[in-house]
Design a protein around this motif. Structure first.
Motif, PDB file in Angstrom:
ATOM      1  N   UNK A  61       0.849  -1.193   0.000  1.00 15.23           N
ATOM      2  CA  UNK A  61       0.000   0.000   0.000  1.00 15.23           C
ATOM      3  C   UNK A  61       0.882   1.239   0.000  1.00 15.23           C
ATOM      4  N   UNK A  62       0.319   2.347  -0.450  1.00 13.79           N
ATOM      5  CA  UNK A  62       1.055   3.609  -0.469  1.00 13.79           C
ATOM      6  C   UNK A  62       0.442   4.596   0.505  1.00 13.79           C
ATOM      7  N   UNK A  63       1.314   5.432   1.057  1.00 15.20           N
ATOM      8  CA  UNK A  63       0.896   6.553   1.880  1.00 15.20           C
ATOM      9  C   UNK A  63       1.319   7.841   1.192  1.00 15.20           C
ATOM     10  N   UNK A  64       0.721   8.938   1.560  1.00 18.63           N
ATOM     11  CA  UNK A  64       0.966  10.206   0.870  1.00 18.63           C
ATOM     12  C   UNK A  64       2.175  10.964   1.412  1.00 18.63           C
ATOM     13  N   UNK A  65       2.634  10.599   2.600  1.00 18.73           N
ATOM     14  CA  UNK A  65       3.777  11.268   3.229  1.00 18.73           C
ATOM     15  C   UNK A  65       4.397  10.288   4.218  1.00 18.73           C
ATOM     16  N   UNK A  66       5.560  10.638   4.750  1.00 22.18           N
ATOM     17  CA  UNK A  66       6.180   9.740   5.739  1.00 22.18           C
ATOM     18  C   UNK A  66       5.290   9.608   6.969  1.00 22.18           C
ATOM     19  N   UNK A  67       4.643  10.680   7.361  1.00 20.29           N
ATOM     20  CA  UNK A  67       3.732  10.620   8.519  1.00 20.29           C
ATOM     21  C   UNK A  67       2.559   9.679   8.231  1.00 20.29           C
ATOM     22  N   UNK A  68       2.025   9.736   7.005  1.00 22.36           N
ATOM     23  CA  UNK A  68       0.914   8.873   6.611  1.00 22.36           C
ATOM     24  C   UNK A  68       1.369   7.413   6.574  1.00 22.36           C
ATOM     25  N   UNK A  69       2.556   7.148   6.018  1.00 28.60           N
ATOM     26  CA  UNK A  69       3.095   5.783   5.956  1.00 28.60           C
ATOM     27  C   UNK A  69       3.228   5.224   7.368  1.00 28.60           C
ATOM     28  N   UNK A  70       3.794   6.002   8.276  1.00 30.06           N
ATOM     29  CA  UNK A  70       3.965   5.539   9.663  1.00 30.06           C
ATOM     30  C   UNK A  70       2.618   5.294  10.327  1.00 30.06           C
ATOM     31  N   UNK A  71       1.668   6.183  10.110  1.00 33.09           N
ATOM     32  CA  UNK A  71       0.332   6.018  10.697  1.00 33.09           C
ATOM     33  C   UNK A  71      -0.355   4.754  10.171  1.00 33.09           C
ATOM     34  N   UNK A  72      -0.212   4.500   8.864  1.00 33.31           N
ATOM     35  CA  UNK A  72      -0.801   3.292   8.283  1.00 33.31           C
ATOM     36  C   UNK A  72      -0.203   2.041   8.913  1.00 33.31           C
ATOM     37  N   UNK A  73       1.125   2.014   9.038  1.00 29.70           N
ATOM     38  CA  UNK A  73       1.786   0.849   9.641  1.00 29.70           C
ATOM     39  C   UNK A  73       1.362   0.682  11.094  1.00 29.70           C
ATOM     40  N   UNK A  74       1.277   1.778  11.837  1.00 31.24           N
ATOM     41  CA  UNK A  74       0.845   1.715  13.237  1.00 31.24           C
ATOM     42  C   UNK A  74      -0.581   1.170  13.345  1.00 31.24           C
TER      43      UNK A  74
END
Length: 138
Positions: A61-74
């Motif tokens: 999956x893709x996130x829109x920013x590093x913060x979004x990527x981290x939030x998705x993984x969390x």
């Protein structure tokens, strides 16, 4: 004559979606729900059974920013724990350009779009699938 009391008719209760009994399928559903809740982009499932022994399924999956990527993984980790599955490993949280969550039978890759394009995991894990389909048809 006394008027008859109107019967109370209750509306049918909406049925809750039945969760799968297979633990891997339940985990898959939970992971996809977690990604959907936080608006992951371009979610792809790759069946890797028969290609590797490390997992049965990969979800990218893709996130829109590093913060979004981290939030998705969390969120994936939180939902997995709620389903009774402790992650075997989590990598890349500090930089959060590519976070890998290893849930045993399912491995989740959450990436920035540019990182995802560069590594091309979907292409890597589906190489030969078209040839196998063509050979089965022909």
């Amino acid at each position: 004559m006394a008027a008859a009391k109107p019967k109370k008719v209750s509306a049918p209760k909406p049925k809750k979606p039945q969760l799968p009994s297979d633990p891997v399928e339940l985990l898959r559903v939970r992971v996809l729900d977690a990604l959907d809740d936080l608006k992951a982009q371009n979610v792809q499932e790759i069946d890797v059974r028969g290609k590797t022994s490390i997992a049965d399924l990969m979800i990218v999956a893709s996130g829109t920013s590093t913060r979004h990527v981290k939030s998705l993984a969390d969120e994936v980790v939180k939902f997995a724990k709620q389903a009774g599955m402790q992650p075997l490993g989590i990598e890349g949280q500090r930089e959060a350009e590519w976070v890998l969550v290893d849930l045993g039978d399912i491995i989740i890759h959450v990436m920035l779009p540019r990182v995802r394009e560069f590594y091309g995991l979907e292409r890597l894990w589906t190489v030969g699938d078209d040839m196998a389909r063509t050979a089965a048809v022909g």
